[in-house]
Design an enzyme around this catalytic site. Structure first.
Site, PDB file in Angstrom:
ATOM      1  N   ASN A 190      26.692  44.321   3.467  1.00 20.72           N
ATOM      2  CA  ASN A 190      25.272  43.997   3.355  1.00 20.72           C
ATOM      3  C   ASN A 190      24.557  44.673   4.522  1.00 20.72           C
ATOM      4  OD1 ASN A 190      26.054  42.332   1.307  1.00 20.72           O
ATOM      5  ND2 ASN A 190      25.467  40.406   2.302  1.00 20.72           N
ATOM      6  N   GLU A 232      28.731  37.340   4.470  1.00 20.13           N
ATOM      7  CA  GLU A 232      28.186  37.421   5.820  1.00 20.13           C
ATOM      8  C   GLU A 232      28.724  36.336   6.745  1.00 20.13           C
ATOM      9  OE1 GLU A 232      23.933  37.590   5.542  1.00 20.13           O
ATOM     10  OE2 GLU A 232      23.943  39.513   4.485  1.00 20.13           O
ATOM     11  N   HIS A 267      28.548  31.448  -0.149  1.00 18.84           N
ATOM     12  CA  HIS A 267      27.329  32.073   0.358  1.00 18.84           C
ATOM     13  C   HIS A 267      26.544  31.027   1.124  1.00 18.84           C
ATOM     14  CE1 HIS A 267      24.450  35.635  -0.392  1.00 18.84           C
ATOM     15  NE2 HIS A 267      23.914  34.893   0.575  1.00 18.84           N
TER      16      HIS A 267
END
Length: 1943
Positions: free
Chosen positions: A1697, A1554, A1509
């Site tokens: 997300n 992401e 992350h």
């Protein structure tokens, strides 16, 4: 004179038509024919009153005896006693009735006969004497006979009875029995009968009646006749035909009976029918009897019903002798002869008899009547040019349908959008077969512009819109195996909008665009296509047929056959005119027939529609009129073009004999078969014949035709037909070489179609007529097209009025310029210009659009101007006296508005509200005279102060003037078109005082000016638009300024005089008057600051003096209206001030509240306080100006005082409250200077604006929508809630062209919503809303720079074209919906998620853990980034964050309280592997995660672990980080450690979070760690490439090594916004949205979830830009084939997300810019109506959540989806009751539920972001996303639950949203302390608010006191927070950190 010409022409036709029948009979027969026709028609009609041959009745019949007997109709010629007993057996024999009878009747029509006389046999029709026992077979037989008469173009004269009455009738009450029979006859045949005759042969009738006295018999007959007359004219229908009785001229009745009969029947006959016998040589006796007869039947028209010529031995040689005698006798008596029996003369026409004899000798012989072409051509052959081209001033019949047309492939575009299949035209265009390689890919973009096209249609206001359905848009491969629902949705929307706009859809099933998939199978050459077409039609009928009542199967099938398969000019490009062309036509005819029968058998009875087809045809005129060969060639041409399709359908199921014979002849004469005409079987003929309910005719031009000269053995259209085509060089040529303007050809063609195919049985629809212009010259002032329409439509009118052709409709081609086949966009057929260079495809009405709409309005070309319509009663205000109110306090009681609204949170203030206004709400648009009219000195107008002012250089921006402006003075029709298109209920405009009174005084009245306003007002009323008329909008006559202007009290009388004239002149139609527009602006800017004329700069006193006079002038005018006109006119009157909202700078400071109120009193109360309150100025104004005047040492106040009488006179002089408003101000108290004297200083305020408010073209007009609601509430409170009308509201933009005016749409979207809130929630008495302005115009001193219009005006074009902007279409939608109703898709859905649905909450290591150097943790890139100055907001770091590294127990307790089933967290790579490699494993760091996982499992919470992350070990970044492909192996090694150590307990893995943000923000723009931004065009792609490969390797590692024994799931989490096109009606914006999604979400999803590679659009865009930049290859790296296989499918689920939505549009960066953004070529904005959040990039857009979930389903084959982040931030001080977050979760999660339940998305779980406030990356701790608050200013970092925590836990507990309608659900338990806001109103008297249905008053309170709910929830929150009192701090992550790019 025109009538005489018509008659003369008609006679010539009669003579020549009969003459040609006897060319072989010699000159003697010529003489007979000419004599008969000439004397009958000329003498009998011209000798009367000028009624002409066109209405003269020539009667033949009954049928010749041979024919009648042969057809079983002996009663037509034989007395009853002579009829055989088996007459019934041969009744209406089918074959003769079907073939021979029509030919015979058409022959009669060709001879000039107009009516056919038939006898109805009473005894046989009603054999039992009553209607109940009618003979059905005979009734049906006679209907067929009458239908045949009508089909031949003849009208029926029906005789009800002759001779002795039937025995049953003689036995009963005769009048009643006859009346019953007559009534039955009318009901059975009335629609087919023109003239009724009750009795003939009266002596026999009378003799048979059972009465002894002659008088009784006569009375019985008279009573019987009168009974029928009553039925016909009173009981049934006034237009049910004419009635007569046949009388004898000879003395067959005694004089008493004759006299009784005449007296009894005088009033019950429409004319007298006369049975006449003429004896040659006995003329004197004849004259005498005729004279006697006429003396009895005075003033009655005469029809010679039966004429017998006796004792004329030389009749054959000299028939003119008896004719001359009859004509002479009748003319002598000056009788009005309306018709004559011509049977006697037909007997001497051997041609007729020979045919009858032929029937006797050869019963099966086919009659060969004179051809329709010859008849029609001869009818017009002798016309002189002046006759031919004379213009007919007349109107079309009532009910005539006006239409306009398009074709799908011409306009729709979107060639491959939303699942549409390829058509043959798509392939044709892509194959380079079109001029300039143009395609129809976008065309007019109508697929996305339904609202635009409907808008234009409303402007033109036709009754019909003919459009086609694209077969391949509905059935992409041509068959019903695949149905494209989005294509179906498009047509449903279009049809619904048409019906909603009262426009009837006429739908074409096939307009040339065959699905390419069917063409691949042979297209129309393959008969299997018939079944496919029937299946497609069946689908269309069943889907759209409930609303579509007019269907066209094929549009111009000749073009398909000829151009598509003959010449190959059109797709499919086959050149085979001898075989394929005919084969295709054959297939099409059968396909059409089958579809017609399908509709007829399956749908007609329920849907009641009509099915036909549209056939195109030129008119063919012989090149050499005297050449019989050219005449025949012309006929062949028509039969080859029109007859090819029309003859099988409308005549006999087979091709025309001419066509068949010609092809046979060609093939016989040539050595090879040149043409192959397929043959219909008997069954096919029966199938095809009669398969049309109307004849659609498409016609553009005419041809001169000669016999062929080039031989017939070449396979070509002309050679096979043996004709040559030419044009007359005098015919004007259009832009297309095939169209010459020959209007008169249309009339002739229509007559031919009527004669040959339709008669009076089948209506003709002109379904295509228009002319193309080129793409050069004046594209808007299309005078050629105007002239074309005028002349062609007039020819259609002649066909209807003069030739009795049954034309029901005229449809103009085309609504829009479009894609015109091989010519591309170079030919323009449109009534609206489309700019194909502009991606918005703006549509501008041409002159022809206005002309055609005018023709529609007038229904043709009336000979005189239409008389003024009677005034219509509109929804207008009801005059009522407003209550007297006391003077305002200081500050006024309206201060409650600030108390109520100024403390609102942004969430409360900006929450969008849905609902509608009351039915009587009036929507309008505004303008003013000087700003739009132009014509500054036209037609006697006097100069105004603005004329003089603008003519002085330097006064106005760019020295612009209103001399021409929008030229509205000359464009009434154009302006009304716009208003009609908008659908407004009212139009506010102003009267130019100097245009009506050039000197300002009533001694000079300008009639031209008055006429202009009369035209405008009449036009408005004709379109049901209420005029709201302003008497004075700033343009004072200069002559009055010369005497002092508004500083002179003389203006009071002069203004009253002007107003009086206007009331008197226009008040019968104008019911809403505004005296003065913005008097406060006049006073302040005209006389104070001097910016406006008359430029008086005396700010301290002149404004007050002028206002004083303006108020008195207003009051005078009000009283004039009230005293003189109100009683009769019933209108309302008011004045209209300018208002800006005043928001106190510091709402808590009473001085600022007072200042804001004072600002409003000075601005608005200045005029409204005297009128609406006490007749005097506001107290605060008097106080301030008075005191300041005293301080300034003045003897008295600069503010004048009213006398008591004046106050009483002014008070109450308004019926309603009108105002104009645009913006808001921020106001604070200020002590201002005493000098210079100034109105501004007198207020003692400081006025500013908020720099964050959006800007506009005018600096002081910033859009502040919420200010409108507050203004409305202030007016309500201050003035007792009067009826309120917003007269002007709008926004200006500085742009010469702004058709895609997004900002204006945002303005109206938000301002109208605030007005809606004021009405629905606050109870403001709002009655109307007017947008400013109708069109761009002259904006006073700013000239033409600010554009306020809903319509764009091109001020550089002298025609001032008006183009609707997108805002016009948007506003029209608001009007149509009467507000802003909640969209259906936004309605809340109650229900539950599937069982085992996963509920989670998420965090990330760097954002919450802290302990940045604890226990051996290595540095990460975020550690370094946060310790770099100016990288993170307020220099925050994650060194401590929420200290979760030391608080496992507290974190888990929070999770347990939330009731989540899962917890998503990430592992810090550098905490486990300090240098990023496996050289050293930090066991303490790993132990932290083991303990956390154990604690979660102990609490029954499933861990979801993210491997990466964003916190890459800094050691790996030091060697290149994600740009170095060795990282793939490092990441794999790191993952392997975690799988080995934690995998037995972790069953849900996320490889990367992401990756987009890592690649783009970290290595592209540098706003996230590691902050690399030097290679924005390369680094992001390299990083993305390595991220994808790293993910794939880790997935394979788990899959191959660990999955079997650990049994977990592993995938990737990809973030993405949803992208909506900024303009959803623009294909370029739609493509930009699609590109945005592929570059964002697709960048990583496409390789993993699709094919192992990047999307094609991404590869193409980056490659093309790279090569254009001089690079040798793409900057986007390529995967090898093995890598693609390795990457593809590396997922177990789709991790998503998602937070927000953006609006996208195309943006072309300079070629040299190398960056991800420039490659994507997309810019983004957000909608101003979307709720904001604590993050600039995050707007609350729940609808996007559902859409992105559905998009993933459709794009990636419905993978299992887990939402791994979703949440919202806030800024500022902590609030327990985070209603905005509850609203966010409620709406977003509900959209997820819809995705599951309604869209079938495989959503498995939902994760909220985030557990607690934490470090939000570069934003530091300012943006807070947490469900738990962390107090970072307290070293203990205490954690407290927000209201949203409890709310989210309740959603989890209920697994969704239980329906409250089913009662309390156990899952709810304790209600959350605060529930989120549902802004949707319920029923009219309630509002849905906070989940409850409240009254608007209760909701009003609730909306502003949400903070009070914290008290209600305090105890629950305290208990909920108790356990976590010691919990510490946290922060958040910016989920998709496009923060800097959004800024």
């Amino acid at each position: 004179m025109e009538q005489i010409i018509s008659v003369k022409y008609y006679f010539y036709w009669c003579i020549s038509s009969v003459e040609l029948l006897f060319l072989k009979q010699g000159s003697e027969m010529d003489l007979i024919c000419k004599t008969v026709i000439l004397f009958l028609l000329v003498s009998l009609s011209l000798g009367l009153d000028g009624e002409l041959a066109q209405s003269f009745i020539t009667i033949a019949g009954p049928l010749p005896s041979e024919l009648a007997e042969r057809w079983g109709l002996q009663e037509q010629v034989l007395p009853e006693q002579q009829q055989g007993p088996d007459a019934q057996a041969h009744l209406c024999r089918a074959d003769p009735m079907a073939s021979e009878l029509p030919r015979y009747l058409r022959r009669l029509r060709a001879l000039g006969v107009t009516h056919c006389r038939l006898l109805l046999p009473w005894a046989r029709v009603l054999p039992e004497g009553s209607a109940a026992g009618a003979d059905g077979a005979r009734v049906r037989c006679y209907r067929r006979l009458l239908e045949a008469v009508a089909a031949a173009g003849l009208r029926a004269v029906l005789l009800l009875h002759r001779g002795p009455v039937p025995s049953r009738a003689a036995a009963g009450p005769f009048p009643e029995l006859f009346a019953e029979y007559a009534d039955f006859s009318f009901r059975a045949f009335g629609d087919l009968v023109d003239v009724w005759v009750s009795f003939s042969d009266l002596p026999e009738v009378l003799q048979s009646l059972p009465y002894t006295e002659p008088q009784e018999r006569v009375q019985a007959v008279a009573a019987a006749h009168k009974g029928f007359y009553s039925v016909l004219h009173e009981k049934v229908s006034p237009a049910g035909g004419k009635l007569s009785i046949a009388l004898e001229m000879d003395d067959v009745l005694d004089s008493a009976s004759s006299e009784l009969l005449s007296v009894s029947l005088q009033d019950s006959v429409d004319f007298v029918s006369l049975n006449l016998q003429y004896h040659c040589g006995n003329e004197t006796d004849f004259d005498k009897k005729l004279s006697e007869f006429q003396s009895v039947w005075k003033d009655k028209d005469i029809l010679v019903f039966s004429l017998k010529v006796l004792d004329c031995a030389s009749m054959e040689e000299h028939p003119f002798i008896p004719v001359a005698a009859i004509a002479t006798a009748i003319n002598k008596e000056e009788a009005r002869m309306i018709g004559c029996d011509v049977n006697e003369f037909l007997d001497y026409l051997p041609h007729v008899l020979s045919e009858t004899n032929t029937l006797q000798e050869k019963p099966d012989a086919v009659l060969a009547p004179r051809s329709s072409y010859q008849t029609v051509w001869e009818m017009f052959a002798e016309q002189s040019e002046s006759e031919r081209d004379s213009f007919l001033q007349d109107v079309f019949p009532s009910g005539f349908l006006w239409g306009i047309s398009t074709g799908a492939f011409n306009i729709e575009g979107a060639w491959a959008e939303d699942g549409k299949g390829e058509s043959i035209w798509d392939q044709f265009g892509h194959g380079g077969h079109v001029q300039m390689n143009q395609t129809a890919d976008v065309a007019c973009d109508s697929y996305y512009k339904t609202s635009y096209d409907i808008y234009l249609l409303r402007g033109v206001h036709p009754q019909l819109y003919k459009f086609s359905v694209s077969w391949s848009r509905i059935f992409p491969v041509g068959t019903n195996k695949t149905i494209n629902s989005k294509g179906v949705d498009y047509y449903n929307r279009l049809i619904d909008r048409l019906v909603d706009s009262n426009i009837e859809p006429m739908v074409t099933l096939f307009h040339w665009d065959l699905p390419q998939a069917l063409q691949a199978l042979g297209g129309w050459q393959n008969e299997s296509i018939i079944d496919a077409f029937v299946s497609y039609a069946d689908f269309c009928f069943s889907t759209f047929g409930d609303r579509v009542k007019l269907w066209v199967t094929f549009h111009e099938p000749w073009v398909i056959s000829y151009a598509g398969y003959g010449t190959g000019e059109h797709p499919p490009g086959i050149t085979d005119p001898g075989a394929a062309s005919y084969k295709v036509a054959h297939t099409i005819l059968k396909a059409h027939a089958k579809v017609w029968h399908l509709y007829n058998d399956k749908y007609r009875s329920q849907q009641l529609g009509k099915v036909g087809l549209v056939l195109n045809s030129d008119w063919a005129e012989p090149k050499t009129p005297g050449s019989s060969e050219d005449v025949k060639a012309s006929e062949r041409y028509l039969q080859f073009m029109l007859g090819w399709f029309a003859h099988p359908i409308f005549v006999n199921g087979d091709y025309p004999d001419v066509l068949k014979a010609q092809i046979q002849e060609v093939n016989q004469q040539c050595s090879t078969t040149v043409a192959q005409l397929p043959v219909f079987t008997v069954e096919e003929k029966s199938l095809v014949k009669g398969t049309a309910d109307f004849f659609g005719l498409s016609h553009y031009t005419s041809r001169l035709v000669s016999a062929g000269t080039n031989g017939m053995c070449t396979a070509g259209y002309e050679s096979i037909g043996n004709f040559s085509l030419h044009v007359d060089p005098s015919w004007p040529q259009a832009a297309s070489s095939w169209i010459h303007v020959v209007p008169w050809g249309l009339r002739r063609l229509l007559k031919f179609v009527s004669q040959e195919y339709t008669g009076s049985k089948i209506p003709i629809y002109i379904a295509g007529n228009g002319v193309p212009t080129g793409d050069t010259g004046d594209l808007l002032n299309d005078t050629l097209r105007v002239d074309y329409f005028q002349r062609y439509i007039d020819e259609a009118l002649k066909a209807v009025k003069l030739d009795a052709v049954d034309v029901r409709s005229y449809i103009a081609r085309s609504l829009l310029d479009g894609f015109e086949g091989p010519a591309g966009y170079s030919l323009k057929f449109g009534l609206h210009h489309v700019n194909f260079e502009d991606s918005n495809r703006p549509r501008t009405p041409k002159a022809s659009a206005y002309f055609y709409s005018s023709v529609i309005e007038k229904n043709g070309f009336p000979s005189q101007a239409l008389s003024r319509s009677a005034p219509v009663v509109f929804d207008r205000p009801v005059p009522s006296k407003l209550p007297s109110l006391p003077a305002s306090e200081v500050p006024s009681k309206a201060k409650v508005v600030w108390q109520k609204f100024s403390s609102q949170t942004a969430f409360e203030r900006d929450m969008y509200f849905y609902g509608t206004f009351p039915e009587d709400f009036t929507w309008g648009v505004s303008s003013s005279a000087y700003q739009i009219e132009g014509g500054w000195d036209a037609d006697g107008k006097g100069p105004s102060i603005w004329d003089n002012f603008t003519h002085v250089p330097g006064n106005v921006n760019n020295d612009e003037t209103g001399d021409i402006a929008c030229d509205s003075y000359n464009k009434v029709e154009e302006d009304i078109y716009m208003l009609r298109a908008l659908g407004v209920k009212n139009y506010r405009f102003s009267l130019s005082w100097p245009r009506i009174f050039p000197t300002g005084r009533n001694n000079s009245i300008n009639s031209h000016g008055v006429a202009y306003y009369n035209r405008l007002i009449d036009g408005l009323i004709a379109n049901n638009i209420t005029p709201i008329v302003t008497l004075y909008h700033w343009d004072l006559p200069q002559a009055l300024q010369d005497i002092g202007g508004w500083e002179s009290t003389e203006l009071i009388d002069l203004f009253d005089s002007f107003a009086d004239f206007c009331f008197q002149t226009f008040g019968d139609r104008v019911k809403f008057w505004i005296t003065i527009n913005e008097p406060n602006i006049i006073a302040r800017l005209g006389y104070g600051e001097g910016l406006f004329p008359p430029n008086v700069k005396e700010p301290g006193s002149a404004p007050y003096r002028v206002a004083h006079i303006l108020l008195k002038a207003h009051a005078r005018v009000y009283h004039t209206y009230d005293d003189k006109y109100r009683a009769s006119q019933g209108g309302v009157i008011a004045l209209c001030p300018f208002v800006s909202w005043a928001e106190p700078k510091t709402p808590s400071d009473p001085r600022d509240i007072e200042a804001a109120d004072r600002y409003l009193q000075f601005l608005v109360g200045w005029f409204t306080h005297p009128i609406f309150k006490n007749g005097d100025y506001p107290e605060v104004m008097k106080w301030k100006v008075g005191n300041r005047s005293e301080l300034q040492n003045l003897p008295s106040s600069r503010l004048p005082a009213f006398t008591a009488e004046e106050r009483e006179y002014i008070r109450g002089t308004a019926d309603v409250f009108c105002f104009n408003t645009y913006s808001s101000k921020i106001v604070s108290h200020s002590t201002t200077r005493l000098r210079p004297f100034s109105y501004e200083y007198d207020q003692e305020v400081s006025v500013t604006v908020d720099s964050s408010w959006p800007s506009s073209a005018l600096t002081d007009h910033r859009p502040v929508a919420w200010g409108l609601r507050r203004v409305l509430n202030w007016i309500k409170e201050e003035y007792g809630n009067p009826p309120i009308y917003i007269i002007e509201n709008g926004v200006g933009k500085k742009a010469k062209s702004d058709v895609d005016d997004n900002a204006r749409i945002f303005y109206y979207k938000t301002y109208i919503d605030e007005a809606l809130k004021a009405y629905k929630v606050d109870g403001v008495n709002l009655k109307g809303y007017n947008a400013w302005s109708l069109m761009d115009n002259f904006e006073w001193v700013d000239g033409y720079d600010p554009r306020f219009g809903l319509h764009q005006i091109d001020f550089d074009n002298p025609n001032r074209p008006r183009t609707p902007k997108r805002s016009a279409v948007y506003y029209a939608e608001i009007i149509r919906n009467n507000g802003i109703p909640l969209p259906k898709e936004d309605e809340f859905l109650y229900g539950e998620f599937p069982k085992n649905f996963l509920w989670s909450v998420a965090t990330a290591a760097y954002q919450i853990e802290g302990g940045w150097r604890a226990d051996g943790k290595g540095l990460s890139i975020w550690d370094k980034y946060a310790h770099t100055p100016l990288r993170i907001g307020k220099d925050a770091t994650g060194d401590v964050a929420c200290d979760s590294y030391h608080r496992i127990e507290e974190d888990v307790e929070m999770l347990k309280s939330l009731k989540v089933s899962h917890y998503r967290f990430s592992i810090s790579w550098s905490r486990v592997l300090p240098d990023g490699t496996t050289k050293y494993i930090n066991e303490k760091g790993l132990n932290y995660y083991e303990r956390l996982i154990d604690a979660l499992l102990a609490a029954n919470i499933v861990p979801q672990v993210t491997l990466y992350h964003w916190d890459l070990p800094q050691a790996l970044q030091n060697v290149g980080g994600w740009e170095n492909d060795t990282i793939v192996q490092r990441f794999k090694e790191y993952a392997e450690v975690l799988f080995q150590r934690l995998g037995n307990k972790v069953k849900f893995w996320i490889t990367l979070n992401e990756p987009y943000n890592t690649a783009y923000l970290g290595y592209g723009v540098g706003t996230a760690a590691p902050g690399v931004s030097v290679r924005p065009g390369r680094a992001p792609y390299v990083v993305g490439h390595n991220l994808i490969k790293a993910h794939a390797e880790v997935w394979h590692l788990y899959n191959e090594t660990f999955r079997a024994r650990q049994g977990g799931l592993i995938s990737i989490t990809i973030n993405s916004d949803w992208a909506e096109p900024r303009n959803p009606q623009n294909q370029e914006d739609v493509e930009a949205a699609r590109r945005f999604m592929q570059f964002f979400l697709g960048w990583f999803a496409h390789p993993i979830f699709k094919n192992g590679d990047y999307s094609e659009v991404m590869k193409r865009r980056v490659r093309e830009r790279s090569l254009a930049q001089g690079l040798s290859k793409s900057r986007l790296p390529e995967f090898t084939e093995s890598e693609k296989q390795r990457i593809k499918g590396t997922y177990d689920y789709f991790g998503l997300n998602h937070y927000t939505t953006v609006l996208t549009y195309n943006f072309n960066y300079p070629k040299g810019v190398m960056s991800y953004d420039s490659d994507r070529g997309v810019a983004t904005v957000t909608d101003r109506s979307w709720l904001g959040s604590g993050s600039l990039w995050l707007k609350v857009t729940p609808f996007g959540f559902r859409k992105i979930l559905r998009w993933i389903k459709e794009e990636y084959n419905n993978p299992p989806i887990y939402v791994t982040e979703n949440g919202v931030s806030e800024r500022g001080a902590f609030e327990f009751n985070d209603t905005w977050r509850m609203h966010y979760y409620r709406t977003y999660i509900n959209e997820a539920l819809k995705a599951v339940v309604l869209d079938g998305v495989d959503l498995r779980g939902y994760t909220a972001w985030t557990l607690m406030d934490n470090l939000e990356w570069a934003a530091g701790y300012e943006e807070k996303f947490g469900l738990y608050h962390v107090n970072f200013s307290d070293p203990a970092l205490p954690r407290r639950p927000k209201a949203s925590a409890k709310y989210y836990s309740q959603i989890i507990n209920c697994n969704g949203f239980p329906d409250p309608a089913t009662g309390p659900h156990p899952c709810l338990g304790e209600e959350p302390e605060v529930t989120p806001t549902d802004p949707t109103p319920g029923a009219a008297d309630s509002v849905s608010f906070l989940g409850l249905d409240l009254t608007s008053q209760d909701a009003e309170i609730a909306l502003y006191v949400l903070f009070a709910l914290s008290i209600v929830g305090a105890l629950g929150l305290a208990l909920f927070a108790y356990k976590y009192g010691k919990l510490s701090k946290r922060s958040h992550k910016q989920p998709h950190m496009e923060l800097s790019s959004k800024l």
